[in-house]
Write a protein that holds these residues in place. Structure first.
Motif, PDB file in Angstrom:
ATOM      1  N   MET A   1       0.848  -1.200   0.000  1.00 47.44           N
ATOM      2  CA  MET A   1       0.000   0.000   0.000  1.00 47.44           C
ATOM      3  C   MET A   1       0.881   1.247   0.000  1.00 47.44           C
ATOM      4  O   MET A   1       1.896   1.301   0.675  1.00 47.44           O
ATOM      5  N   SER A   2       0.487   2.230  -0.786  1.00 48.80           N
ATOM      6  CA  SER A   2       1.321   3.429  -0.866  1.00 48.80           C
ATOM      7  C   SER A   2       1.245   4.214   0.443  1.00 48.80           C
ATOM      8  O   SER A   2       0.286   4.091   1.197  1.00 48.80           O
ATOM      9  N   TYR A   3       2.283   5.022   0.674  1.00 49.58           N
ATOM     10  CA  TYR A   3       2.352   5.773   1.926  1.00 49.58           C
ATOM     11  C   TYR A   3       1.298   6.869   1.950  1.00 49.58           C
ATOM     12  O   TYR A   3       1.106   7.602   0.981  1.00 49.58           O
ATOM     13  N   GLN A   4       0.608   6.938   3.060  1.00 53.07           N
ATOM     14  CA  GLN A   4      -0.388   7.987   3.205  1.00 53.07           C
ATOM     15  C   GLN A   4       0.176   9.026   4.163  1.00 53.07           C
ATOM     16  O   GLN A   4       0.668   8.663   5.242  1.00 53.07           O
ATOM     17  N   VAL A   5       0.147  10.298   3.762  1.00 49.10           N
ATOM     18  CA  VAL A   5       0.746  11.304   4.642  1.00 49.10           C
ATOM     19  C   VAL A   5      -0.005  11.332   5.975  1.00 49.10           C
ATOM     20  O   VAL A   5      -1.205  11.068   6.031  1.00 49.10           O
ATOM     21  N   LEU A   6       0.751  11.653   7.033  1.00 53.68           N
ATOM     22  CA  LEU A   6       0.179  11.565   8.381  1.00 53.68           C
ATOM     23  C   LEU A   6      -1.037  12.471   8.567  1.00 53.68           C
ATOM     24  O   LEU A   6      -2.016  12.087   9.194  1.00 53.68           O
ATOM     25  N   ALA A   7      -0.955  13.690   7.993  1.00 51.72           N
ATOM     26  CA  ALA A   7      -2.062  14.628   8.194  1.00 51.72           C
ATOM     27  C   ALA A   7      -3.364  14.042   7.658  1.00 51.72           C
ATOM     28  O   ALA A   7      -4.440  14.264   8.212  1.00 51.72           O
ATOM     29  N   ARG A   8      -3.259  13.254   6.571  1.00 53.51           N
ATOM     30  CA  ARG A   8      -4.460  12.663   5.992  1.00 53.51           C
ATOM     31  C   ARG A   8      -4.877  11.420   6.777  1.00 53.51           C
ATOM     32  O   ARG A   8      -6.040  11.227   7.109  1.00 53.51           O
ATOM     33  N   LYS A   9      -3.872  10.602   7.084  1.00 52.67           N
ATOM     34  CA  LYS A   9      -4.149   9.357   7.792  1.00 52.67           C
ATOM     35  C   LYS A   9      -4.778   9.635   9.160  1.00 52.67           C
ATOM     36  O   LYS A   9      -5.650   8.915   9.612  1.00 52.67           O
ATOM     37  N   TRP A  10      -4.293  10.699   9.811  1.00 50.46           N
ATOM     38  CA  TRP A  10      -4.777  11.014  11.155  1.00 50.46           C
ATOM     39  C   TRP A  10      -5.816  12.119  11.160  1.00 50.46           C
ATOM     40  O   TRP A  10      -6.047  12.762  12.180  1.00 50.46           O
ATOM     41  N   ARG A  11      -6.407  12.330  10.005  1.00 51.95           N
ATOM     42  CA  ARG A  11      -7.464  13.341   9.937  1.00 51.95           C
ATOM     43  C   ARG A  11      -8.591  12.911  10.876  1.00 51.95           C
ATOM     44  O   ARG A  11      -9.029  11.772  10.848  1.00 51.95           O
TER      45      ARG A  11
END
Ligand SMILES: [Zn+2]
Length: 493
Positions: free
Chosen positions: A1-11
């Motif tokens: 799975m591609s990396y999801q930026v933290l700001a999006r992942k932890w939205r």
């Protein structure tokens, strides 16, 4: 799975996940639970602090068929599932910055009069709403003036000052706060432990959060930047400073102490050392300001006085503003630092005077000051007096204030919360302290008010004057001639 930026992942996806905006999330959750829903909401505040997330959480909950006890959406009903797909027919979201024309708005609200395909509400989220063109606004305003029962607008903006009064007056407004340093640190710690990220020291977490300057999103973006540099998940100070172009805390602290101790040579060499590491000048200045601020906040003023630190912070802050944009920023800032280091030779006199001015503040001088600011309050205080001398410390003031029985009415006047708060505020500003303990008491017996004491003194002066007049030879002689005594002496003011 591609990396999801933290700001999006932890939205945040629920009200309680939103960092530092409890004052808003609680109101919105309550509105849902009590079914008191308005037609337009305005969420305002700086970038990256959760406005759009809150708009979505609220929209989802508004349309949820089985709202949870805490006001959040259930996440499993048909409406929630539709919302999760990201293209709900009943929740429309646009970015006002890139869709700011009349046509964009007409397209968006073209179906505003149709009932939602399911559920009660059709919801329109417009981000950066202040960016809409005037014409687009006018189209929007028409709908906003008489919104159909089933329509709810949620606007988000970083610049509410640009919105028309007619829009503002139709919205329930919620102002988002900057996240505090403590909130950000806790959030990063939580993410780090969930993501298996390790920090060499807590200093590194704090530094990232400081650089985030109140924005959750910016903080997480910086963390991403650091991690992409780190390779594995261990963040060392070395990685932190290199990836973000930051100054090492220890190096900046060294510079600060050179400056505070007035060591011009050391100050310059430490400053140049930082520049040689290719740290952007702006970051050096920021870090230095943060260090001085921390020193002030810690409140230990034995070695360096408070006025001195205030002056340094203020001067550095002001000078860097023009220094950083000057023709030769590096040199200008070096001169600024030298000036700060040499302050004692320039301003010994000034600093000492400021200090003694701080110390000289007394209750008497406060009353003299108050009579100019609020004569009513000052004359009320004249009807009582200090029970004992005031206690003035670094950050607090304690006042025990009494009234004689004959001044009961003035004592009662001061029991009014608003009047008392007002007075406490005057004290805070005048004595420059944040904690005030102001206790009032109705005294018994011979307790005298300031006015009483003054009256007594005036009476004594007048009596002495009368006695002096009676003792003058000419009066004595007159008394002898007429074989009588002077009965009364009147002295005009
Ligand atoms: Zn639901």
């Amino acid at each position: 799975m591609s990396y999801q930026v933290l700001a999006r992942k932890w939205r945040p996806t629920t009200f309680k996940d939103v960092i530092g905006q409890e004052h808003i999330t609680r109101s919105l959750a309550n509105a849902i639970l009590r079914k008191k829903i308005g037609h337009a909401y305005l969420l305002s505040g700086t970038r990256g602090i959760g406005k759009t997330s809150v708009a979505r959480i609220f929209a989802k909950a508004l349309r949820c068929n089985n709202v949870l006890e805490d006001g959040n959406a259930c996440g499993t009903c048909s409406s929630c599932l539709e919302f999760n797909t990201g293209n709900s027919l009943n929740v429309h979201e646009i970015d006002g910055a890139s869709n700011n024309s009349v046509d964009n708005i007409r397209d968006l609200i073209g179906e505003v009069h149709f009932l939602p395909t399911s559920g009660k509400y059709r919801i329109y989220i417009i981000d950066e709403v202040h960016m809409l063109s005037t014409a687009a606004f006018n189209v929007l305003l028409k709908t906003l003036e008489e919104p159909p029962e089933h329509v709810i607008f949620i606007f988000a903006t970083t610049d509410p000052g640009k919105l028309l009064g007619t829009v503002l007056s139709r919205c329930q407004r919620f102002d988002f706060k900057m996240a505090t340093q403590a909130d950000l640190v806790n959030h990063v710690k939580k993410i780090a432990s969930a993501e298996g990220i390790e920090f060499e020291s807590i200093d590194s977490i704090e530094q990232i959060c400081r650089e985030g300057r109140g924005s959750v999103r910016d903080t997480l973006t910086l963390l991403d930047q650091v991690l992409s540099f780190a390779g594995d998940k261990l963040v060392t100070e070395e990685i932190l400073v290199t990836s973000l172009g930051l100054a090492r805390t220890t190096a900046v602290r060294g510079l600060m102490y050179a400056l505070l101790n007035g060591d011009v040579k050391d100050c310059s060499s430490k400053y140049r050392g930082l520049l040689n590491e290719n740290i952007p000048l702006k970051n050096i200045v920021y870090a230095l300001l943060d260090q001085v601020f921390e020193l002030i906040e810690r409140g230990n003023f034995n070695e360096y006085s408070r006025p001195e630190l205030f002056w340094i912070y203020e001067t550095l802050s002001k000078d860097s503003q023009w220094g950083l944009t000057s023709l030769s920023p590096e040199k200008v800032m070096e001169i600024v630092l030298q000036k700060l280091a040499l302050r004692k030779t320039f301003f010994t006199d000034k600093v000492e005077k400021t200090e003694s001015a701080v110390k000289k503040k007394t209750w008497e001088s406060f009353l003299a000051h108050l009579i100019k600011k609020s004569p009513a309050t000052a004359s009320n205080l004249e009807q009582g007096n200090l029970i004992k001398p005031i206690e003035l410390g670094e950050d607090g003031l304690i006042v025990y204030f009494g009234f004689p029985p004959s001044s009961k009415v003035f004592y009662e006047y001061l029991q009014d919360d608003e009047i008392k708060a007002n007075l406490v505020n005057f004290l805070k500003i005048y004595f420059a302290v944040s904690n005030i303990k102001f206790e009032t008491r109705l005294e018994q017996g011979k307790f005298k008010s300031k006015a009483d004491i003054r009256q007594q003194k005036t009476d004594e002066v007048i009596d002495a004057k009368k006695q002096e007049i009676l003792n003058t030879p000419i009066i004595k002689e007159a008394e002898a001639i007429f074989n009588t005594k002077v009965d009364k002496v009147f002295i005009r003011e």
